[in-house]
Design a protein around this motif. Sequence first.
Motif, PDB file in Angstrom:
ATOM      1  N   ALA A  63      98.542   0.590 -24.410  1.00  0.00           N
ATOM      2  CA  ALA A  63      97.890   0.935 -25.513  1.00  0.00           C
ATOM      3  C   ALA A  63      98.868   1.914 -26.568  1.00  0.00           C
ATOM      4  O   ALA A  63      99.093   1.946 -27.499  1.00  0.00           O
ATOM      5  CB  ALA A  63      96.181   1.067 -26.168  1.00  0.00           C
ATOM      6  N   PHE A  64      98.647   3.280 -25.475  1.00  0.00           N
ATOM      7  CA  PHE A  64      99.567   4.850 -26.534  1.00  0.00           C
ATOM      8  C   PHE A  64     101.070   4.968 -26.796  1.00  0.00           C
ATOM      9  O   PHE A  64     101.209   5.203 -27.836  1.00  0.00           O
ATOM     10  CB  PHE A  64      99.271   5.526 -25.032  1.00  0.00           C
ATOM     11  CG  PHE A  64      97.728   6.317 -25.309  1.00  0.00           C
ATOM     12  CD1 PHE A  64      96.532   6.397 -26.567  1.00  0.00           C
ATOM     13  CD2 PHE A  64      97.027   6.195 -24.132  1.00  0.00           C
ATOM     14  CE1 PHE A  64      94.721   7.090 -26.448  1.00  0.00           C
ATOM     15  CE2 PHE A  64      95.061   6.235 -23.959  1.00  0.00           C
ATOM     16  CZ  PHE A  64      94.510   7.205 -25.132  1.00  0.00           C
ATOM     17  N   TYR A  71     100.877  10.649 -28.011  1.00  0.00           N
ATOM     18  CA  TYR A  71     101.774  11.575 -27.016  1.00  0.00           C
ATOM     19  C   TYR A  71     101.429  12.200 -25.656  1.00  0.00           C
ATOM     20  O   TYR A  71     101.045  12.168 -24.691  1.00  0.00           O
ATOM     21  CB  TYR A  71     103.244  11.834 -27.565  1.00  0.00           C
ATOM     22  CG  TYR A  71     103.972  11.528 -27.967  1.00  0.00           C
ATOM     23  CD1 TYR A  71     104.858  10.638 -27.879  1.00  0.00           C
ATOM     24  CD2 TYR A  71     103.776  11.792 -30.065  1.00  0.00           C
ATOM     25  CE1 TYR A  71     105.351   9.570 -28.909  1.00  0.00           C
ATOM     26  CE2 TYR A  71     104.687  10.434 -31.082  1.00  0.00           C
ATOM     27  CZ  TYR A  71     105.302  10.562 -30.482  1.00  0.00           C
ATOM     28  OH  TYR A  71     106.555   9.395 -30.720  1.00  0.00           O
ATOM     29  N   ASN A  72     100.158  12.574 -26.138  1.00  0.00           N
ATOM     30  CA  ASN A  72      99.770  13.483 -25.259  1.00  0.00           C
ATOM     31  C   ASN A  72      98.588  13.057 -24.414  1.00  0.00           C
ATOM     32  O   ASN A  72      98.237  13.035 -23.511  1.00  0.00           O
ATOM     33  CB  ASN A  72      98.281  14.816 -26.626  1.00  0.00           C
ATOM     34  CG  ASN A  72      97.229  15.412 -25.858  1.00  0.00           C
ATOM     35  OD1 ASN A  72      98.049  16.571 -24.891  1.00  0.00           O
ATOM     36  ND2 ASN A  72      96.464  15.649 -25.303  1.00  0.00           N
ATOM     37  N   ASN A  73      97.852  11.661 -25.001  1.00  0.00           N
ATOM     38  CA  ASN A  73      96.997  11.128 -23.913  1.00  0.00           C
ATOM     39  C   ASN A  73      97.969  10.685 -22.557  1.00  0.00           C
ATOM     40  O   ASN A  73      97.296  10.217 -21.699  1.00  0.00           O
ATOM     41  CB  ASN A  73      96.774  10.086 -24.472  1.00  0.00           C
ATOM     42  CG  ASN A  73      95.176  11.187 -25.507  1.00  0.00           C
ATOM     43  OD1 ASN A  73      95.723  11.611 -25.856  1.00  0.00           O
ATOM     44  ND2 ASN A  73      93.880  10.453 -24.996  1.00  0.00           N
ATOM     45  N   LEU A  74      99.457   9.912 -23.561  1.00  0.00           N
ATOM     46  CA  LEU A  74     100.240   9.324 -22.074  1.00  0.00           C
ATOM     47  C   LEU A  74     100.786  10.420 -21.276  1.00  0.00           C
ATOM     48  O   LEU A  74     100.770  10.458 -19.881  1.00  0.00           O
ATOM     49  CB  LEU A  74     101.082   8.971 -23.503  1.00  0.00           C
ATOM     50  CG  LEU A  74     101.595   7.717 -23.448  1.00  0.00           C
ATOM     51  CD1 LEU A  74     102.636   7.112 -24.579  1.00  0.00           C
ATOM     52  CD2 LEU A  74     101.199   6.401 -22.221  1.00  0.00           C
ATOM     53  N   ALA A 123     105.460  13.133 -17.995  1.00  0.00           N
ATOM     54  CA  ALA A 123     104.631  14.086 -18.872  1.00  0.00           C
ATOM     55  C   ALA A 123     104.905  14.484 -20.077  1.00  0.00           C
ATOM     56  O   ALA A 123     104.717  15.378 -20.724  1.00  0.00           O
ATOM     57  CB  ALA A 123     103.079  14.446 -17.207  1.00  0.00           C
ATOM     58  N   ARG A 124     106.004  15.804 -19.543  1.00  0.00           N
ATOM     59  CA  ARG A 124     106.538  17.445 -19.579  1.00  0.00           C
ATOM     60  C   ARG A 124     107.553  16.321 -20.976  1.00  0.00           C
ATOM     61  O   ARG A 124     107.016  16.899 -22.540  1.00  0.00           O
ATOM     62  CB  ARG A 124     107.556  17.475 -19.531  1.00  0.00           C
ATOM     63  CG  ARG A 124     107.941  18.464 -20.123  1.00  0.00           C
ATOM     64  CD  ARG A 124     108.705  19.394 -18.628  1.00  0.00           C
ATOM     65  NE  ARG A 124     110.433  19.019 -19.002  1.00  0.00           N
ATOM     66  CZ  ARG A 124     111.221  18.143 -19.576  1.00  0.00           C
ATOM     67  NH1 ARG A 124     110.881  18.786 -21.033  1.00  0.00           N
ATOM     68  NH2 ARG A 124     112.048  17.380 -19.334  1.00  0.00           N
ATOM     69  N   SER A 125     108.268  15.425 -21.011  1.00  0.00           N
ATOM     70  CA  SER A 125     108.363  14.159 -22.151  1.00  0.00           C
ATOM     71  C   SER A 125     107.337  14.488 -23.350  1.00  0.00           C
ATOM     72  O   SER A 125     108.043  14.674 -24.831  1.00  0.00           O
ATOM     73  CB  SER A 125     109.310  13.783 -21.816  1.00  0.00           C
ATOM     74  OG  SER A 125     110.422  13.240 -22.719  1.00  0.00           O
ATOM     75  N   LEU A 126     106.656  13.945 -23.298  1.00  0.00           N
ATOM     76  CA  LEU A 126     105.301  13.406 -23.696  1.00  0.00           C
ATOM     77  C   LEU A 126     105.171  14.232 -24.436  1.00  0.00           C
ATOM     78  O   LEU A 126     104.677  14.307 -25.720  1.00  0.00           O
ATOM     79  CB  LEU A 126     104.935  12.819 -23.394  1.00  0.00           C
ATOM     80  CG  LEU A 126     105.165  10.920 -22.701  1.00  0.00           C
ATOM     81  CD1 LEU A 126     104.489  10.327 -21.838  1.00  0.00           C
ATOM     82  CD2 LEU A 126     105.339   9.625 -23.953  1.00  0.00           C
TER      83      LEU A 126
END
Length: 184
Positions: free
Chosen positions: A89-90, A104-107, A120-123
């Motif tokens: 969903a994200f 992006y933050n929540n992903l 996580a860093r890339s997002l």
Amino acid sequence: MRALTPLCFLAVVAAAPAVAQTSAIRPLTPEPPASETQQLEALVHERRFEQALQRADAILARNPRNAQVRFQRAVVLSDLKRIDEAISAFEALSQDFPELPEPYNNLAVLHAAAGRYEQARSLLQRSLEAQPGYVTAYENLGDLYVSMAADAYQRGLNLAPGSRPLQSKLTLARETGARLRSLQ
């Protein structure tokens, strides 16, 4: 790391459980009737996530491009521990609305929780590209780097179990991570 709460996303964005970064979100599509949105917010606030998911699905059946409700739905999926669905969903939300930093933050939070630190860093970097002043993403990036440091020290310690410097650094990184989590 801090994910966003769905309640504050409609007017401003706040991170859960207690970050106060705001970001005005302009309506991308017409809002559902206030009573429906208020009912959805109340269900989430009351932690009645299954009912909130049903309400969000009903709203989205009529207005599938409603970014705020889609975001709330993704957060609810995360709260229900339906992580793969929340990630999907994200991801869909970030593809449809790449200018929004919050998906992006929540992903990133979900990937970091699963130990996928590079993703996580890339997002988080993408979140900051979308909104360079997004404080929550900077905070999460710092938390992520502490986790990455602990992971690197642990890997080194696995290779050299008797290394006092690595053990000291690992202990410090873990203590720092624990203290940072307690500040949330």
